[in-house]
Design an enzyme around this catalytic site. Structure first.
Site, PDB file in Angstrom:
ATOM      1  N   ARG A  39       0.857  -1.043   0.060  1.00  0.00           N
ATOM      2  CA  ARG A  39       0.063   0.110   0.151  1.00  0.00           C
ATOM      3  C   ARG A  39       0.983   1.246   0.178  1.00  0.00           C
ATOM      4  NH1 ARG A  39      -2.790   1.412   5.832  1.00  0.00           N
ATOM      5  NH2 ARG A  39      -0.607   1.778   6.998  1.00  0.00           N
ATOM      6  N   MET A  57       3.188   4.498  -0.675  1.00  0.00           N
ATOM      7  CA  MET A  57       4.280   4.896  -1.425  1.00  0.00           C
ATOM      8  C   MET A  57       4.868   3.559  -2.011  1.00  0.00           C
ATOM      9  SD  MET A  57       6.253   8.057  -0.245  1.00  0.00           S
ATOM     10  CE  MET A  57       6.692   7.223   1.788  1.00  0.00           C
ATOM     11  N   ASP A  78       9.257  -9.897   6.672  1.00  0.00           N
ATOM     12  CA  ASP A  78       9.784  -9.157   7.976  1.00  0.00           C
ATOM     13  C   ASP A  78      11.062  -8.644   7.748  1.00  0.00           C
ATOM     14  OD1 ASP A  78      10.170  -8.372  10.431  1.00  0.00           O
ATOM     15  OD2 ASP A  78       9.573  -9.764  11.581  1.00  0.00           O
ATOM     16  N   VAL A  79      10.875  -7.487   7.353  1.00  0.00           N
ATOM     17  CA  VAL A  79      11.999  -6.620   7.096  1.00  0.00           C
ATOM     18  C   VAL A  79      13.160  -6.644   8.150  1.00  0.00           C
ATOM     19  CG1 VAL A  79      11.210  -5.458   5.258  1.00  0.00           C
ATOM     20  CG2 VAL A  79      11.352  -4.645   7.507  1.00  0.00           C
ATOM     21  N   ASN A 117      11.830   0.608   1.248  1.00  0.00           N
ATOM     22  CA  ASN A 117      10.607   1.630   1.530  1.00  0.00           C
ATOM     23  C   ASN A 117       9.748   1.221   3.001  1.00  0.00           C
ATOM     24  OD1 ASN A 117       8.198   3.482   0.382  1.00  0.00           O
ATOM     25  ND2 ASN A 117       7.128   1.385   0.981  1.00  0.00           N
ATOM     26  N   TYR A 148      11.304   8.149  15.659  1.00  0.00           N
ATOM     27  CA  TYR A 148      11.193   8.258  14.007  1.00  0.00           C
ATOM     28  C   TYR A 148      12.387   9.321  13.711  1.00  0.00           C
ATOM     29  CZ  TYR A 148       8.940   9.114   9.788  1.00  0.00           C
ATOM     30  OH  TYR A 148       8.696   8.877   8.160  1.00  0.00           O
ATOM     31  N   LYS A 198      15.268   7.977  10.861  1.00  0.00           N
ATOM     32  CA  LYS A 198      15.399   8.405   9.575  1.00  0.00           C
ATOM     33  C   LYS A 198      16.873   9.549   9.298  1.00  0.00           C
ATOM     34  CE  LYS A 198      11.445   7.108   8.079  1.00  0.00           C
ATOM     35  NZ  LYS A 198      11.353   5.901   6.980  1.00  0.00           N
ATOM     36  N   THR A 215      -0.722   9.302   1.996  1.00  0.00           N
ATOM     37  CA  THR A 215      -0.793   7.895   2.039  1.00  0.00           C
ATOM     38  C   THR A 215      -1.579   7.550   3.400  1.00  0.00           C
ATOM     39  OG1 THR A 215       1.302   7.831   3.690  1.00  0.00           O
ATOM     40  CG2 THR A 215       1.527   7.769   1.098  1.00  0.00           C
TER      41      THR A 215
END
Length: 248
Positions: free
Chosen positions: A16, A18, A60-61, A87, A155, A159, A190
């Site tokens: 879903r 991006m 599962d990244v 992503n 967060y 990043k 999104t």
């Protein structure tokens, strides 16, 4: 001819938002794409819609063994990997540093930052075999600046980590014709952003020069450029797509 003809890509978080948009654009431009996500139902449905050049596998990244499996499945289906779009990500709790608990912090860091390290570690050997590669790490405007209260320290830290890892990879593997760039979106329309604010972007509109949220496909145009050979001399760089939010 498509702009990604002959390219093989992995796009994480592709069910879903991006990630879905990136996968669609890549397929349209001739790439073969492995879509991954925890949302198996949506991912399988999207891959079926995109046709023979798309596959989906649940991932599962944050798990190295999952990355090893995804790379093997992609190579078996399409050949050596030449594009990785890291992503997958989460916003995490919106709270102060004092009120942010350790478990929540570690979860955000694991999904947003650790996964991108694991992705690069797992995919670069395939790119070395191919003799070319482009890694596009999705960061955020929060990877360039911090705001009080939104988003949280976790967060922002994750990043900023993405930004640093991108530069390290670019320096280490540039001689091998492998490029790495980070993308720093502002407020994008999104599901994750709408859940965190509202469909209009909440108070963020006051800082957006264009007075609107971006659509996911607008970010995909930048990701497509960085994934393609059109950006062959661009590596180790941050690419803002924020309608001027960072220009204040």
């Amino acid at each position: 001819m498509g702009r990604l003809d002959g390219k093989v890509a992995i796009v994480t978080g592709a069910s879903r938002g991006m990630g879905e948009s990136h996968a669609k654009r890549f397929i349209k431009e001739g790439a073969k794409v492995m879509l991954t996500d925890l949302n198996e139902e949506s991912g399988q449905k999207l891959a079926a819609e995109l046709g023979d050049n798309a596959r989906f596998t649940k991932q599962d990244v944050t798990k190295l063994e999952d990355w090893t499996r995804v790379v093997a499945a992609t190579e078996e289906a399409f050949g050596p990997i030449t594009i990785l779009v890291n992503n997958a990500g989460i916003l995490g709790p919106v709270t102060t540093t004092v009120d942010l608990d350790e478990e929540a912090y570690q979860k955000v860091m694991s999904i947003n930052a650790d996964s991108q390290f694991l992705g690069a570690k797992s995919v670069i050997p395939s790119m070395l075999k191919a003799g070319i590669g482009s890694i596009v790490n999705i960061s955020s405007l929060a990877g360039l600046r911090a705001n009080y209260g939104f988003p949280s320290l976790a967060y922002v830290a994750s990043k900023f980590a993405t930004r640093g890892m991108t530069k390290a990879i670019a320096a280490e593997y540039g001689a091998n014709n492998i490029r790495a760039n980070s993308v720093h979106p502002g407020f994008i329309n999104t599901p994750m952003m709408v859940e965190a604010t509202d469909e209009g972007g909440g108070d963020a509109l006051k800082e957006i020069f264009l007075g609107r949220l971006a659509e996911a496909d607008e970010v995909s145009s930048l990701v497509l450029f960085l994934a393609s050979d059109e950006s062959s001399y661009i590596t180790g760089a941050e690419h803002k797509i924020d309608a001027g939010m960072s220009a204040h």
